[in-house]
Write a protein that holds these residues in place. Structure first.
Motif, mmCIF file in Angstrom:
data_model
loop_
_atom_site.group_PDB
_atom_site.id
_atom_site.type_symbol
_atom_site.label_atom_id
_atom_site.label_comp_id
_atom_site.label_asym_id
_atom_site.label_seq_id
_atom_site.Cartn_x
_atom_site.Cartn_y
_atom_site.Cartn_z
ATOM 1 N N ARG A 1 8.971 -43.570 -34.256
ATOM 2 C CA ARG A 1 9.949 -44.519 -33.722
ATOM 3 C C ARG A 1 10.894 -44.921 -34.857
ATOM 4 O O ARG A 1 10.494 -44.929 -36.027
ATOM 5 C CB ARG A 1 9.275 -45.811 -33.216
ATOM 6 N N GLU B 1 24.162 -51.591 -33.187
ATOM 7 C CA GLU B 1 22.910 -50.829 -33.304
ATOM 8 C C GLU B 1 22.136 -51.059 -32.013
ATOM 9 O O GLU B 1 21.738 -52.191 -31.730
ATOM 10 C CB GLU B 1 22.094 -51.328 -34.491
ATOM 11 N N GLY C 1 14.920 -47.681 -26.131
ATOM 12 C CA GLY C 1 13.488 -47.849 -25.868
ATOM 13 C C GLY C 1 13.194 -49.227 -25.312
ATOM 14 O O GLY C 1 12.094 -49.468 -24.815
HETATM 15 C C1 LIG Z 1 18.490 -47.451 -34.987
HETATM 16 C C2 LIG Z 1 17.331 -48.080 -34.263
HETATM 17 C C3 LIG Z 1 16.713 -49.193 -34.826
HETATM 18 C C4 LIG Z 1 15.650 -49.797 -34.146
HETATM 19 N N1 LIG Z 1 15.052 -50.885 -34.724
HETATM 20 C C5 LIG Z 1 14.028 -51.479 -34.064
HETATM 21 C C6 LIG Z 1 13.383 -52.625 -34.635
HETATM 22 O O1 LIG Z 1 13.718 -53.113 -35.716
HETATM 23 N N2 LIG Z 1 12.353 -53.176 -33.940
HETATM 24 C C7 LIG Z 1 11.946 -52.667 -32.721
HETATM 25 O O2 LIG Z 1 11.029 -53.214 -32.130
HETATM 26 N N3 LIG Z 1 12.526 -51.596 -32.189
HETATM 27 C C8 LIG Z 1 13.549 -50.974 -32.822
HETATM 28 N N4 LIG Z 1 14.138 -49.870 -32.270
HETATM 29 C C9 LIG Z 1 13.582 -49.347 -31.009
HETATM 30 C C10 LIG Z 1 12.302 -48.569 -31.321
HETATM 31 O O3 LIG Z 1 12.620 -47.341 -31.930
HETATM 32 C C11 LIG Z 1 11.490 -48.309 -30.045
HETATM 33 O O4 LIG Z 1 12.234 -47.485 -29.181
HETATM 34 C C12 LIG Z 1 11.139 -49.570 -29.322
HETATM 35 O O5 LIG Z 1 10.409 -50.418 -30.195
HETATM 36 C C13 LIG Z 1 10.336 -49.289 -28.075
HETATM 37 O O6 LIG Z 1 9.200 -48.578 -28.427
HETATM 38 P P1 LIG Z 1 7.931 -48.582 -27.470
HETATM 39 O O7 LIG Z 1 6.893 -47.746 -28.123
HETATM 40 O O8 LIG Z 1 7.610 -49.994 -27.096
HETATM 41 O O9 LIG Z 1 8.467 -47.907 -26.130
HETATM 42 P P2 LIG Z 1 8.780 -46.382 -25.884
HETATM 43 O O10 LIG Z 1 7.516 -45.622 -25.687
HETATM 44 O O11 LIG Z 1 9.698 -45.887 -26.933
HETATM 45 O O12 LIG Z 1 9.537 -46.531 -24.513
HETATM 46 C C14 LIG Z 1 9.880 -45.398 -23.793
HETATM 47 C C15 LIG Z 1 10.426 -45.792 -22.463
HETATM 48 O O13 LIG Z 1 9.458 -46.528 -21.716
HETATM 49 C C16 LIG Z 1 9.976 -47.782 -21.341
HETATM 50 N N5 LIG Z 1 8.936 -48.784 -21.550
HETATM 51 C C17 LIG Z 1 7.943 -48.732 -22.463
HETATM 52 N N6 LIG Z 1 7.161 -49.805 -22.376
HETATM 53 C C18 LIG Z 1 7.653 -50.572 -21.389
HETATM 54 C C19 LIG Z 1 7.298 -51.815 -20.830
HETATM 55 N N7 LIG Z 1 6.230 -52.517 -21.265
HETATM 56 N N8 LIG Z 1 8.062 -52.304 -19.840
HETATM 57 C C20 LIG Z 1 9.122 -51.618 -19.387
HETATM 58 N N9 LIG Z 1 9.508 -50.437 -19.880
HETATM 59 C C21 LIG Z 1 8.791 -49.923 -20.863
HETATM 60 C C22 LIG Z 1 11.158 -48.037 -22.225
HETATM 61 O O14 LIG Z 1 12.184 -48.755 -21.540
HETATM 62 C C23 LIG Z 1 11.647 -46.646 -22.557
HETATM 63 O O15 LIG Z 1 12.578 -46.175 -21.620
HETATM 64 C C24 LIG Z 1 15.198 -49.259 -32.910
HETATM 65 C C25 LIG Z 1 15.817 -48.130 -32.374
HETATM 66 C C26 LIG Z 1 16.872 -47.554 -33.030
HETATM 67 C C27 LIG Z 1 17.514 -46.328 -32.421
#
Ligand SMILES: Cc1cc2nc3c(=O)[nH]c(=O)nc-3n(C[C@H](O)[C@H](O)[C@H](O)COP(=O)(O)OP(=O)(O)OC[C@H]3O[C@@H](n4cnc5c(N)ncnc54)[C@H](O)[C@@H]3O)c2cc1C
Length: 246
Positions: free
Chosen positions: A60, A241, A245
């Motif tokens: 991530r 930014e 996700g």
């Molecule tokens: C440049 C950049 C900087 C970033 N900086 C940060 C940061 O500082 N801190 C941070 O937290 N994140 C940051 N992110 C986002 C991070 O990379 C993850 O995408 C985000 O934290 C979500 O990760 P996840 O594992 O919870 O969900 P993911 O598994 O990545 O989610 C995948 C999909 O499932 C959906 N989804 C997942 N869980 C749920 C839920 N409980 N309810 C509804 N939908 C859901 C999401 O909407 C998404 O479409 C950044 C992203 C970018 C591109």
């Protein structure tokens, strides 16, 4: 010819983990001497050989929430129940993760005659914590306004730290706002309601002077971007930014 330096990968140990808001954790990793970054940049964190993964894989992107002068590399995130975050949240202290970067150019402009207006939605505060700590540490002359929108006070990571920084930097104004509260709550020092043109004007004055930076969930970033355009701000003066996700 491009002189861009290829980003390098590092294996970095997790050295601490702490709750910084409801359902929100900060993770501190060791920072190698040779790792340098600009406040506002991000890294990609990969869990090597995790016990579980899902469709999004084992990596991530995270903005670096620590400032360049701090000793460790910190990221902060909402702890949703995805495989990546279950692994991150339970890995023993001392576990190594792979870190690539730094990447990105959400960094403070050089021209200090133009104010900086930072607009953070929820966990979008991470790159701005780094920027405002840096500005205080380096005594930057920039006028900085940090607007920080959350539903409730308990959702707001680093709230008191960001507020107390006003004592260290006279050029910095912190404006937290709560969107799930119709009326100000007793003791709440800040605004209520979403960030809008009226709220910005109240603190910033002429909205066409500053450079704007927006970070947070994609819906919030695009909404604020459109609001700034409607207020007459050119795209050239808006840096964003999107935390894909969320
Ligand atoms: C440049 C950049 C900087 C970033 N900086 C940060 C940061 O500082 N801190 C941070 O937290 N994140 C940051 N992110 C986002 C991070 O990379 C993850 O995408 C985000 O934290 C979500 O990760 P996840 O594992 O919870 O969900 P993911 O598994 O990545 O989610 C995948 C999909 O499932 C959906 N989804 C997942 N869980 C749920 C839920 N409980 N309810 C509804 N939908 C859901 C999401 O909407 C998404 O479409 C950044 C992203 C970018 C591109």
């Amino acid at each position: 010819m491009s002189t861009a330096v290829k980003p390098t990968g590092y294996l970095l140990k997790l050295i601490a983990r702490e709750q910084v808001a409801e359902g929100t954790m900060a993770f501190r990793f060791e920072k190698p001497d040779r790792f340098s970054f600009k406040a506002g940049q991000f890294i990609e964190v990969t869990e090597p050989g995790p016990a579980e993964t899902d469709a999004e894989g084992n990596a991530r992107a995270f903005s670096i929430a620590s400032a360049p002068h701090e000793e460790t590399l910190m990221v902060a995130t909402r702890m949703r129940s995805t495989a990546f975050k279950r692994v991150l949240g339970s890995m023993p202290i001392g576990t190594q993760v792979r870190v690539e970067g730094p990447f990105g150019n959400l960094v403070l402009h050089n021209n200090a005659s133009r104010p900086a207006v930072l607009l953070a939605g929820g966990i979008g505060i991470t790159p701005f914590r780094s920027m405002v700590l840096r500005a205080a540490q380096e005594r930057l002359p920039h006028r900085i306004f940090l607007f920080y929108s959350n539903r409730r006070p308990e959702d707001a990571a680093f709230l008191e730290e960001l507020r107390s920084l006003e004592q260290q930097n006279p050029n910095y104004t912190f404006i937290p706002t709560l969107t799930a509260m119709e009326k100000p709550q007793p003791g709440w020092q800040g605004e209520t309601g979403r960030i809008n043109k009226q709220m910005l004007s109240k603190y910033v004055g002429d909205l066409t002077g500053p450079i704007y930076y927006i970070a947070g969930p994609p819906g919030m970033v695009s909404g604020l971007h459109a609001m700034l355009n409607e207020a007459g701000i050119d795209d050239d003066d808006i840096h964003t930014e999107e935390f894909a996700g969320y």
